[in-house]
Scaffold this active site. Structure first.
Site, PDB file in Angstrom:
ATOM      1  CG  HIS A 214      -8.724   4.645  -1.768  1.00  0.00           C
ATOM      2  ND1 HIS A 214      -9.755   5.394  -2.272  1.00  0.00           N
ATOM      3  CD2 HIS A 214      -7.653   5.487  -1.718  1.00  0.00           C
ATOM      4  CE1 HIS A 214      -9.343   6.622  -2.517  1.00  0.00           C
ATOM      5  NE2 HIS A 214      -8.068   6.703  -2.193  1.00  0.00           N
ATOM      6  CG  ASN A 215      -4.859  -1.680  -1.921  1.00  0.00           C
ATOM      7  OD1 ASN A 215      -4.433  -0.653  -2.414  1.00  0.00           O
ATOM      8  ND2 ASN A 215      -4.995  -2.775  -2.600  1.00  0.00           N
TER       9      ASN A 215
END
Length: 586
Positions: free
Chosen positions: A513-514
């Protein structure tokens, strides 16, 4: 020599979830749309059929569907005083590659962010006072209420399975009492829970918390979505995360949108085509198309009236920097916007070991779980805690993949016969309670172009500068003991706490989850795009995906990514096309 191609109405860079969403809506509106995907074509029968979809060695350990780090990677450092080095093997996150992108190998956990998450700065400052000077948290410029119809549609496209907690303002027993008001129920009921989720729910309730089923894109029953796509009931084989689904039971671009799209004559797709830059008019005020290279090394210019960046957040940021669109962010001055507010998430957990009871963790699904939201966002009073934000605490059974999963108690040696014996004794008798914490933007965490390392085309690699902040550390120190307390209440013989300590390490897997780098906002001085995802600099350039998030909430991002995509494409069709130009005037 660059060859020029015939013009199209819209060119999409990247063809995962957001590329499929934009293409479906824009072709339905009558536009000629071309998608450029740098990876290969992928579909269920040829790439992850049931006969080999569970090949853990091929897909996880040999990165069968992930971006090839030998072809393109980024450099990493914890702070600006260090020299960044290339990431030569993916570890803490796993960028997808090919048609469908990371939407092929995601877990399927499909949350909506809280209403307060979209106004994180104004909400928290109103309740707790001014935020620290180095905390660069911002409001999105769009509200939950504006996005709600688009959340609802994305959930219907995916056939999300869950229990609503707030429909039209009415609180519903068994759902999330903290969620924003919904206009409708989930399209499908929750998945069937296992022993671990039942124990988690009982322990959480005993502590006065409010457990509810994880919203799941793994199907609890057969379903037909609004586009006529059929999804089959999940078999709980558990190979969802890091794997494609061979059963057509997990919502992905391939199972919900792409087959419909590929039948439309006004849609085109070119795979193995990597975009090198977004081209501009001589005055730099409009995009004219993109330049890309195919696998034979041939370079092409694809003219288009509208350019939409639909790639992974890190790639969208890099492409803007390489194309010299927008002002690069400078952490020393705080000025500039492209690359600003890169965020990640803060994970921790507590493993429960049972003595005589079997958890059978091999029976699972990517979004099979129970969760409490009592410590997420601003659902609890932060007064005197020294941090903002929060996270959900969940017990998921996402599969005990045999190569990856072998939890043992703390006092067991890490190798040898004693370790093997402990693995055998505990493999079927463990479960985990995880904390999925938010990441608030900080002035020092950012993305820019590396001054040293270049890719095969001679372009600078993206450089990531990131470390956990004081806010992150206080958050995890507050929430991890709650997870531990829930774990102790589940009746196991032993609990092992896996706390988050030290600096961020890019090697062990944590989450993909960048976020951030191309953030949305209310003015061009603090954001890359406006509230519709439209570039402040080039009105016919739009950006999608989790790179729009000014900070990362304590949830999996795909639900909000989908809602923002439908919100943005609706604005293009109903506002931009009738009157091309800036949709928001600074």
């Amino acid at each position: 020599m660059t060859k020029q191609l015939p013009r199209v109405d819209v060119v999409l860079v990247g063809f995962g979830w957001t590329g499929a969403i934009f293409a479906e809506k824009l072709t339905a509106a009558g536009l000629d749309v071309l998608a450029l995907e740098r990876g290969p074509w992928r579909d269920t029968p040829s790439d992850f059929a049931t006969t080999f979809a569970q090949d853990e060695l091929r897909y996880y350990w040999r990165h069968g569907m992930f971006q090839e780090a030998s072809q393109d990677t980024l450099t990493f450092r914890n702070n600006s005083a260090q020299t960044a080095l290339p990431m030569r093997r993916w570890g803490s996150f796993l960028p997808g590659n090919g048609v469908g992108g990371a939407g092929v190998h995601w877990n399927g956990q499909t949350y909506r962010f809280l209403p307060s998450d979209f106004v994180a700065r104004s909400h928290n400052e109103e309740r707790y006072g001014p935020l620290p000077a180095d905390m660069t948290v911002q409001d999105y410029g769009v509200t939950y209420e504006e996005l709600e119809p688009h959340f609802d549609y994305f959930e219907k496209i995916c056939g999300i399975c869950g229990q609503a907690g707030n429909v039209d303002g009415e609180t519903i027993e068994g759902g999330n009492p903290f969620e924003g008001m919904r206009s409708d129920q989930y399209p499908n009921p929750p998945m069937r829970m296992t022993f671990s989720q039942d124990r988690f729910a009982a322990s959480a309730r005993a502590l006065g918390l409010n457990p509810f089923p994880v919203p799941s894109a793994n199907m609890s029953r057969a379903y037909v979505n609004p586009l006529g796509m059929q999804l089959a009931p999940c078999t709980y084989c558990g190979f969802c995360e890091k794997h494609g689904c061979g059963n057509y039971s997990k919502a992905s671009p391939q199972t919900t949108i792409i087959p419909v799209l590929m039948q439309r004559p006004n849609f085109g797709l070119r795979t193995n085509s990597e975009v090198l830059s977004v081209e501009k008019t001589p005055d730099g005020k409009h995009a004219t198309g993109v330049t890309y290279v195919d696998t034979s090394g041939e370079v092409w210019f694809q003219p288009a009236d509208i350019v939409i960046l639909c790639a992974y957040p890190l790639q969208n940021t890099r492409l803007l920097l390489l194309s010299e669109i927008g002002t690069p962010y400078d952490p020393r001055t705080g000025e500039g916007v492209v690359g600003k507010n890169y965020c990640y998430q803060v994970m921790s957990s507590a493993t429960v070991f049972f003595e005589d009871e079997y958890t059978n963790g091999f029976v699972g699904a990517g979004a099979l779980g129970m969760v409490v939201d009592d410590y997420n966002g601003d659902n609890f009073d932060h007064s005197g805690l020294g941090f903002i934000g929060g996270g959900y605490i969940a017990c998921g059974t996402t599969n005990a993949r045999p190569i990856e999963s072998h939890p043992v108690p703390e006092d067991v040696p890490r190798w040898g016969s004693a370790w093997k014996r402990a693995v055998r004794e505990n493999f079927l008798k463990t479960t985990s309670v995880g904390v999925h914490g938010s990441s608030m933007a900080h002035r020092s965490n950012h993305l820019d172009l590396d001054p040293t390392y270049k890719d095969v085309w001679g372009r600078p690699l993206l450089r990531m500068t990131y470390d956990f902040t004081l806010n992150d550390r206080r958050l995890t120190e507050h929430l991890t003991p709650v997870a531990e307390e829930i774990a102790h209440g589940m009746g196991g013989a032993h609990v092992k706490v896996n706390a988050r300590r030290g600096s961020y390490d890019s090697e062990p897997y944590q989450t993909t989850h960048n976020t951030g780098g191309t953030i949305m906002g209310t003015d061009p001085a603090s954001s890359v795009v406006n509230r519709y995802g439209q570039s402040w600099d080039l009105p016919n350039l739009f950006v999608t995906g989790a790179g729009l998030f000014p900070q990362n909430a304590g949830y999996n991002p795909t639900g909000t990514v989908g809602a923002l995509a439908y919100w943005s494409v609706d604005a293009i069709i109903n506002r931009y096309l009738p009157d091309p130009g800036p949709l928001v005037r600074p």
